[in-house]
Design a protein around this motif. Structure first.
Motif, PDB file in Angstrom:
ATOM      1  N   GLN A  15       0.835  -1.190   0.000  1.00  0.00           N
ATOM      2  CA  GLN A  15       0.000   0.000   0.000  1.00  0.00           C
ATOM      3  C   GLN A  15       0.878   1.252   0.000  1.00  0.00           C
ATOM      4  OE1 GLN A  15      -3.375  -0.282  -0.267  1.00  0.00           O
ATOM      5  NE2 GLN A  15      -2.858  -2.464  -0.449  1.00  0.00           N
ATOM      6  N   PRO A  16       0.377   2.356  -0.554  1.00  0.00           N
ATOM      7  CA  PRO A  16       1.146   3.611  -0.477  1.00  0.00           C
ATOM      8  C   PRO A  16       1.460   3.968   0.975  1.00  0.00           C
ATOM      9  CG  PRO A  16      -0.702   3.840  -1.995  1.00  0.00           C
ATOM     10  CD  PRO A  16      -0.875   2.515  -1.311  1.00  0.00           C
ATOM     11  N   LEU A  17       2.553   4.647   1.175  1.00  0.00           N
ATOM     12  CA  LEU A  17       2.977   5.033   2.515  1.00  0.00           C
ATOM     13  C   LEU A  17       1.947   5.968   3.144  1.00  0.00           C
ATOM     14  CD1 LEU A  17       5.321   4.763   4.562  1.00  0.00           C
ATOM     15  CD2 LEU A  17       6.306   6.816   3.550  1.00  0.00           C
ATOM     16  N   THR A  18       1.496   5.641   4.330  1.00  0.00           N
ATOM     17  CA  THR A  18       0.496   6.446   5.018  1.00  0.00           C
ATOM     18  C   THR A  18       1.144   7.639   5.716  1.00  0.00           C
ATOM     19  OG1 THR A  18       0.699   4.980   6.929  1.00  0.00           O
ATOM     20  CG2 THR A  18      -1.075   4.509   5.374  1.00  0.00           C
ATOM     21  N   ASP A  19       0.316   8.611   6.096  1.00  0.00           N
ATOM     22  CA  ASP A  19       0.840   9.800   6.777  1.00  0.00           C
ATOM     23  C   ASP A  19       1.491   9.435   8.100  1.00  0.00           C
ATOM     24  OD1 ASP A  19      -0.094  11.397   4.729  1.00  0.00           O
ATOM     25  OD2 ASP A  19      -1.984  11.844   5.728  1.00  0.00           O
ATOM     26  N   THR A  20       0.865   8.514   8.828  1.00  0.00           N
ATOM     27  CA  THR A  20       1.374   8.082  10.134  1.00  0.00           C
ATOM     28  C   THR A  20       1.241   6.571  10.246  1.00  0.00           C
ATOM     29  OG1 THR A  20      -0.773   8.266  11.234  1.00  0.00           O
ATOM     30  CG2 THR A  20       0.596  10.244  11.185  1.00  0.00           C
ATOM     31  N   MET A  21       1.931   5.986  11.200  1.00  0.00           N
ATOM     32  CA  MET A  21       1.782   4.569  11.543  1.00  0.00           C
ATOM     33  C   MET A  21       1.844   4.417  13.054  1.00  0.00           C
ATOM     34  SD  MET A  21       4.217   2.402   8.962  1.00  0.00           S
ATOM     35  CE  MET A  21       4.590   2.956   7.313  1.00  0.00           C
ATOM     36  N   GLU A  22       1.070   3.505  13.577  1.00  0.00           N
ATOM     37  CA  GLU A  22       1.218   3.083  14.981  1.00  0.00           C
ATOM     38  C   GLU A  22       0.891   1.597  15.029  1.00  0.00           C
ATOM     39  OE1 GLU A  22      -0.340   3.992  19.515  1.00  0.00           O
ATOM     40  OE2 GLU A  22      -0.319   5.610  18.022  1.00  0.00           O
ATOM     41  N   LEU A  23       1.940   0.785  15.161  1.00  0.00           N
ATOM     42  CA  LEU A  23       1.817  -0.664  15.035  1.00  0.00           C
ATOM     43  C   LEU A  23       2.746  -1.346  16.037  1.00  0.00           C
ATOM     44  CD1 LEU A  23       2.033  -0.722  11.135  1.00  0.00           C
ATOM     45  CD2 LEU A  23      -0.042  -1.141  12.462  1.00  0.00           C
ATOM     46  N   PRO A  24       2.487  -2.624  16.334  1.00  0.00           N
ATOM     47  CA  PRO A  24       3.324  -3.326  17.318  1.00  0.00           C
ATOM     48  C   PRO A  24       4.634  -3.832  16.721  1.00  0.00           C
ATOM     49  CG  PRO A  24       1.604  -4.782  16.531  1.00  0.00           C
ATOM     50  CD  PRO A  24       1.323  -3.436  15.909  1.00  0.00           C
ATOM     51  N   CYS A  25       5.590  -4.036  17.596  1.00  0.00           N
ATOM     52  CA  CYS A  25       6.802  -4.764  17.224  1.00  0.00           C
ATOM     53  C   CYS A  25       6.447  -6.251  17.226  1.00  0.00           C
ATOM     54  CB  CYS A  25       7.932  -4.479  18.210  1.00  0.00           C
ATOM     55  SG  CYS A  25       9.410  -5.482  17.926  1.00  0.00           S
ATOM     56  N   LEU A  26       6.458  -6.852  16.055  1.00  0.00           N
ATOM     57  CA  LEU A  26       6.044  -8.246  15.903  1.00  0.00           C
ATOM     58  C   LEU A  26       7.151  -9.230  16.263  1.00  0.00           C
ATOM     59  CD1 LEU A  26       4.267  -7.831  12.457  1.00  0.00           C
ATOM     60  CD2 LEU A  26       3.151  -8.055  14.693  1.00  0.00           C
ATOM     61  N   LEU A  27       8.398  -8.784  16.156  1.00  0.00           N
ATOM     62  CA  LEU A  27       9.529  -9.697  16.359  1.00  0.00           C
ATOM     63  C   LEU A  27      10.780  -8.873  16.584  1.00  0.00           C
ATOM     64  CD1 LEU A  27      10.475 -12.744  16.150  1.00  0.00           C
ATOM     65  CD2 LEU A  27      11.024 -12.235  13.760  1.00  0.00           C
ATOM     66  N   LYS A  28      11.633  -9.340  17.511  1.00  0.00           N
ATOM     67  CA  LYS A  28      12.955  -8.751  17.685  1.00  0.00           C
ATOM     68  C   LYS A  28      13.987  -9.844  17.508  1.00  0.00           C
ATOM     69  CE  LYS A  28      15.941  -5.979  20.656  1.00  0.00           C
ATOM     70  NZ  LYS A  28      16.087  -5.237  21.930  1.00  0.00           N
TER      71      LYS A  28
END
Length: 325
Positions: A15-28
């Protein structure tokens, strides 16, 4: 129509880059994560190389067997990695499969060169810690926000603001990309660029036909340029002169036996629909001023209807003009 066997699935679309993101860290993960860690190879995997949904079940299997299910459930997230993330082969599946699993970005100490390019090609942000010790401040399940990411990428600041919402701190991370790579990230990856290129080609050809003009290549044609046969008695050199002097639009003419008989409209690279529309308008007005005749007056409207329809299909799929009011 593309006929596919049961084990051949469409590629995931970024998808095109959104203005903002707030998402979890799925893996380290740690340092020197290879493409084999990300997307294993071998006889168990090879028969399914054209089936991304199936391959997704094995993504990061050696690091965390629960990662695929967690990523699918989250419907978007980030991976935090150490130094030399993505080393090893040039395996494109190591970016395609995370894209299918809704990975939107990787935050790492550093990236292997080819894998970094593959991430960008698939619209996945490769962010590098400006301060490597910040890697230690992130953990799995932390909520991560990029509050102004599209503007920061578009303005080529080389920096992206990253907030760890869970732990309450903000850092600035590096984004080192070329102009071409930056535009790819904004568009949503290389597939989005191809889709737009096809749509611009369809736009140009539909508008030219609506003008009542003839295409030099009605069937086998290039995506980056459209050659238009001029009406009988219209001097192509005069059309080019008028387009440049009156409209500030520079187009190419023909060579050898086609000199003065055709105009070539370029729409390759980072051209947008508005650029094509300006070129088509300049062509129409210049042909009329040179003594020619143009058919439909709503040629731009017809072309834009085709452009919008072409953005919704697989690049290379012909599109006819929808009904235009």
């Amino acid at each position: 129509e593309v006929l596919r066997g049961p084990n051949i699935k469409p590629l995931p679309v970024a998808q095109p880059l959104t203005d903002t993101m707030e998402l979890p860290c799925l893996l380290k993960v740690g340092d020197n994560i290879t493409t084999d860690h990300i997307m294993p190879a071998g006889s168990k995997i090879l028969p399914y190389r054209s089936n991304i949904p199936h391959l997704a079940n094995y993504c990061f299997e050696v690091c965390d067997p629960e990662f695929p299910a967690r990523a699918m459930a989250a419907e978007g997230g980030f991976i935090v990695g150490g130094a030399n993330y993505g080393q090893g082969s040039s395996r494109e599946h190591a970016a395609l499969v995370p894209l299918y699993l809704h990975v939107r970005g990787v935050l790492a100490r550093s990236f292997a060169r080819i894998h970094r390019a593959n991430l960008i090609n698939n619209g996945i942000l490769p962010l590098e810690f400006a301060n490597e010790s910040d890697y230690d401040r992130f953990d799995r399940d932390d909520e991560i926000a990029l509050p102004d990411v599209r503007r920061e990428v578009a303005e080529a600041t080389g920096k992206v603001t990253v907030q760890n919402v869970t732990k309450g701190f903000t850092i600035s991370m590096n984004l080192s990309v070329t102009e071409r790579q930056r535009d790819m990230l904004l568009a949503g990856g290389l597939d989005a660029v191809y889709r737009k290129q096809w749509a611009l080609t369809m736009f140009t050809r539909a508008a030219v036909k609506a003008m009542g003009l003839e295409l030099l290549a009605p069937d086998d044609f290039a995506w980056g340029i459209t050659s238009v046969l001029l009406p009988e008695g219209v001097d192509g050199n005069e059309v080019l002169r008028l387009a440049a002097e009156k409209h500030g639009i520079y187009m190419a003419g023909g060579q050898d036996q086609l000199k003065g008989r055709i105009v070539r409209i370029g729409h390759m690279g980072w051209v947008d629909w508005a650029d094509v529309a300006a070129g088509l308008y300049a062509l129409e007005r210049s042909i009329v001023d040179a003594g020619g005749y143009i058919g439909a007056r709503n040629y731009l409207e017809q072309g834009l209807a085709v452009y919008r329809a072409a953005l919704e299909v697989t690049p290379g799929t012909p599109v006819s003009c929808p009904a235009v009011r």
